[in-house]
Design a protein around this motif. Sequence first.
Motif, short mmCIF file in Angstrom:
data_model
loop_
_atom_site.label_atom_id
_atom_site.label_comp_id
_atom_site.label_asym_id
_atom_site.label_seq_id
_atom_site.Cartn_x
_atom_site.Cartn_y
_atom_site.Cartn_z
N GLN A 23 0.81 -1.22 0.00
CA GLN A 23 0.00 0.00 0.00
C GLN A 23 0.84 1.27 0.00
OE1 GLN A 23 -1.87 -0.38 3.83
NE2 GLN A 23 -0.16 -1.62 4.34
N SER A 51 1.14 2.52 -3.40
CA SER A 51 -0.21 2.82 -3.91
C SER A 51 -0.68 4.17 -3.41
CB SER A 51 -1.25 1.80 -3.45
OG SER A 51 -0.72 0.55 -3.33
N ILE A 52 -0.44 4.42 -2.12
CA ILE A 52 -0.94 5.65 -1.52
C ILE A 52 -0.07 6.83 -1.92
CG2 ILE A 52 -1.21 6.86 0.68
CD1 ILE A 52 -2.21 4.20 1.84
N PRO A 97 0.18 0.97 -7.65
CA PRO A 97 -0.17 -0.24 -6.91
C PRO A 97 0.78 -1.38 -7.23
CG PRO A 97 -1.75 0.17 -8.66
CD PRO A 97 -0.72 1.24 -8.75
N ASP A 126 -3.80 -4.07 -4.24
CA ASP A 126 -3.37 -2.74 -3.83
C ASP A 126 -4.05 -1.65 -4.65
OD1 ASP A 126 -1.70 -3.73 -1.91
OD2 ASP A 126 0.01 -3.84 -3.25
N THR A 131 -6.68 0.19 -2.96
CA THR A 131 -6.23 1.18 -1.98
C THR A 131 -5.85 2.50 -2.66
OG1 THR A 131 -5.27 -0.71 -0.86
CG2 THR A 131 -4.71 1.45 0.00
N THR A 132 -5.36 2.39 -3.90
CA THR A 132 -4.93 3.59 -4.63
C THR A 132 -6.07 4.59 -4.80
OG1 THR A 132 -3.45 2.17 -5.85
CG2 THR A 132 -3.84 4.35 -6.76
N GLY A 164 -6.46 6.29 -1.55
CA GLY A 164 -5.20 6.59 -0.87
C GLY A 164 -4.43 7.69 -1.57
N SER A 207 -4.06 2.93 6.73
CA SER A 207 -3.99 1.70 5.95
C SER A 207 -3.08 0.67 6.62
CB SER A 207 -3.51 1.99 4.53
OG SER A 207 -2.13 2.22 4.52
N SER A 221 -4.30 -2.92 7.85
CA SER A 221 -3.68 -4.19 7.46
C SER A 221 -3.45 -5.07 8.67
CB SER A 221 -2.30 -3.95 6.84
OG SER A 221 -2.42 -3.26 5.66
N VAL A 236 -9.60 3.31 2.07
CA VAL A 236 -8.28 2.77 2.32
C VAL A 236 -8.37 1.61 3.30
CG1 VAL A 236 -6.03 3.31 3.32
CG2 VAL A 236 -7.16 4.96 1.83
N GLU A 248 -7.58 -2.85 2.62
CA GLU A 248 -6.39 -3.30 3.35
C GLU A 248 -6.72 -4.35 4.41
OE1 GLU A 248 -3.33 -3.09 2.69
OE2 GLU A 248 -3.74 -1.81 0.97
#
Lengths: 333, 503
Positions: free
Chosen positions: B75, B78-79, B84, B89, B92-93, B96, B112, B116, B305, B309
């Motif tokens: 992540q 990604s963030i 990603p 992932d 999450t993008t 994020g 995130s 997780s 997010v 995760e």
Amino acid sequence: MKNAWKIFAASLAACAATQAQAADEGAAFFKEKTVTYIVATAPGGGYDSYGRLVAEYMQRNLPGSTFVVKNMPGAGHIIGANAVYASKADGLTLGTFNTGLIYNQIVGAQGVKFDLSKMSWIGKAASDPRVIVVASQSPIKSFADLQAQKTPVNFATAGPGSASYVETVILTNTLKLPVKNLTGYNGTDDQLAMRRGEVVGSIASRSSYSTFIENGYGRYIAQIGGNDKDVPQLSSLVKDQKALDLIALVQSQGDIARLTAGPPGVPADRVKALIEAYKKAMEDKELQARAEKLEKPVEPAYGEDVAKAIVKALNQSDDTKQLLAEALKSDKK
Amino acid sequence: MFDVMFAALGALVTNPQTMGLMLIAVMIGLIVGATPGIGGRLSIALAIPFVFGMDMTQGAVFLLTMHAVNGTSGQISSIMFGVPGDGDDAATTIDGYPMAKKGEAGRALGASITASGVGGIIGAIVFAVMIPVLEPIVLAFSPAEFFLLAILGITFIAFLAGGNNIFKGMIVGLFGMMLATIGMDPQTGTARYAGDYLFLWDGVSLVTCVLALFAVPEMITLAVKGGSIAAISMDGVKFSYKQIFQGVMEVPRHWFLALRTSVIGALIGMVPGLGGSAAAWLCYGHAVQSSKTPERFGRGAVEGVIAPETASNAKEGGSLLPTLFFGIPGSSGMAVMMGAFLILGIQPGPAMITKHLDLVWTLIWALVVGNLIAVSFLLFITRWVAVLTFINATMLVPFIVVLVVIGAYVNEGQWENLLILLGMSIIGYAMLRANWPRAPFVIGLVLGRIAEESLHKALDLWGLSFFTRPISMVLIGMIVATIGFAIYRSRKPNVLDNMQVSA
């Protein structure tokens, strides 16, 4: 097979001296060279573990060389096999892929850009007998029970065109088994489907089912190849000659599993050196112990022997070719 | 039962050698996870030679920890950069990266990473609770249920697109499903839209598409615009543990969502056949659809997010269940893991409960402890990592483009994927400029394939009567409710603020 051994042994004896010299010269070539070992699947799984094992121990037995494993997955091993075939014939590219590509070559399937009979064969590491498995909750206890089914029972198989699909289709058709083949059960989907009861059985390699059977979820009812005594050989259960021919073909596939080959035209002395290194690797006690732990024992054969077996398997009667073509044909049964 | 349970924990944490191995495993797992294109499966395959000769328990703990924390670090890129690492992932993008652009990278990462860890731990709890009822649950899900679950996920597209964009969302989703048909037909073995291009036989590469659609367009925008990812200057943000801590506290604030998505993720992991990316996307869809304010999603909603995760880490606990107790792996990563277990002398199967209960508990604790180590470590370094979003584009973009290209190539090792990357990047950039939603594409691509395969199987097995299986009926009810709610909402957008539906 025995004849082949004799010829091989005789030829070895005849020119042992020159060969040894050639192998030495060949081995010298690999000093400070990098050999790429192509595995035709993604990391993980049988081909990858065997490939990495072979590469590691060949490197040890080919002084000064470095072996690098490269995964080239896709198109049911065809991408990897094409890549090995098309690589430069200098002995610096080897690879491993499914022996079942023999079927694809016989019928001239789409995407095939290799001729297995021309490749530089180094050896094979194992035998992988095929079995007919049924789920333990099924009333079918033997091959005769399966033949006696009044209505077709469901069998699971991988995607069309895959080696296991081809074998399942040619065997069920030729043996006239009351079986309906359901496709698309990849990986271990077939085992789960048997547990759920949506399919009754499968024709697969014995090694992929050993855990399943040990856990009591199913039973073997027939086997093709191998020396196991716990289940009858399929060839002893059928009389029809055409069926026996096909069983022999499937058995030859199982006998030459986990192979290693290079592109056509690699200089003879380098092939000799590679075979020599492969042989030493296979005889290494440490490699054997590690393969044993993977429940995949080492049953090696080398160079010429493998090449002969491949040529023999490729050389099929028109009847058999027809059957294979039907099995590989794209439209559904 | 309880004595075995705590004895296993005691043995795990008091053995310095095992703990040392776990630390190494966590580090390797995090590094592999943070590198786009390299999956957890490869790391286990490469680690197998090293576990030869290791003690059974230590070897298993080492590999499992490495695999379990893999999703925790993916992540980060990604963030921070919108890059990603893999299919899960990508979910999450979507929220994020917008948070990073607002200068909230620290908050997003805090949330995130904590999510997780929470997901991983809840996954381990689900694992422990589910052991007695594993068999009936896993065996209840057949191709019929997979098909309907995939369709349910696809209906979430209606919510992902945002109220006014529902048709754009459907077009993009259908485009994804269309691309999902490229490759070998699972039923007939015909190569569809692939011809002699063998690299297309296994379908369009998900990782390549995700990189092209999400990472490249953002990088082009950044390069064109100049400046840095975070749209505000660094002086404006008190960049400290405080912001990260705010992010951490978002998880308990949304505890019920985190709990639900963790359990859903673990259940999806438990049932082999749906695949990892499906868990993250179904849970992202669920978060949007159950939110009171779905229009915030895609613009930096912290729930967007948290949901994927928790799901992607929780599924590891779930997928270990069928692997250990049936000897049937729940995912491709677990298939490699099972090979490694055999090498270590562990024979997966029902006998694990009776013969190796101590080992089972050790593995459950390893999931918990491994996740805790990974979370603490990442939260500690996040403060410095997040500063990268304030770096000037001229310095950052080339690095990230290289990372993207390597990611697209390494995943399958085929150069043709770079052409796909180029082509899809153009489409992705056009979509970004025209303000079209991109998430529905990935849902269509991931779930379209599952839907097609399982529909074929279900029809082969039961014909149309598969719709009348009990779980099928429940799922059909949920699909109808979701569609009904989507229509209702698009007609009366204002009522939405007062409504909440959870499926």
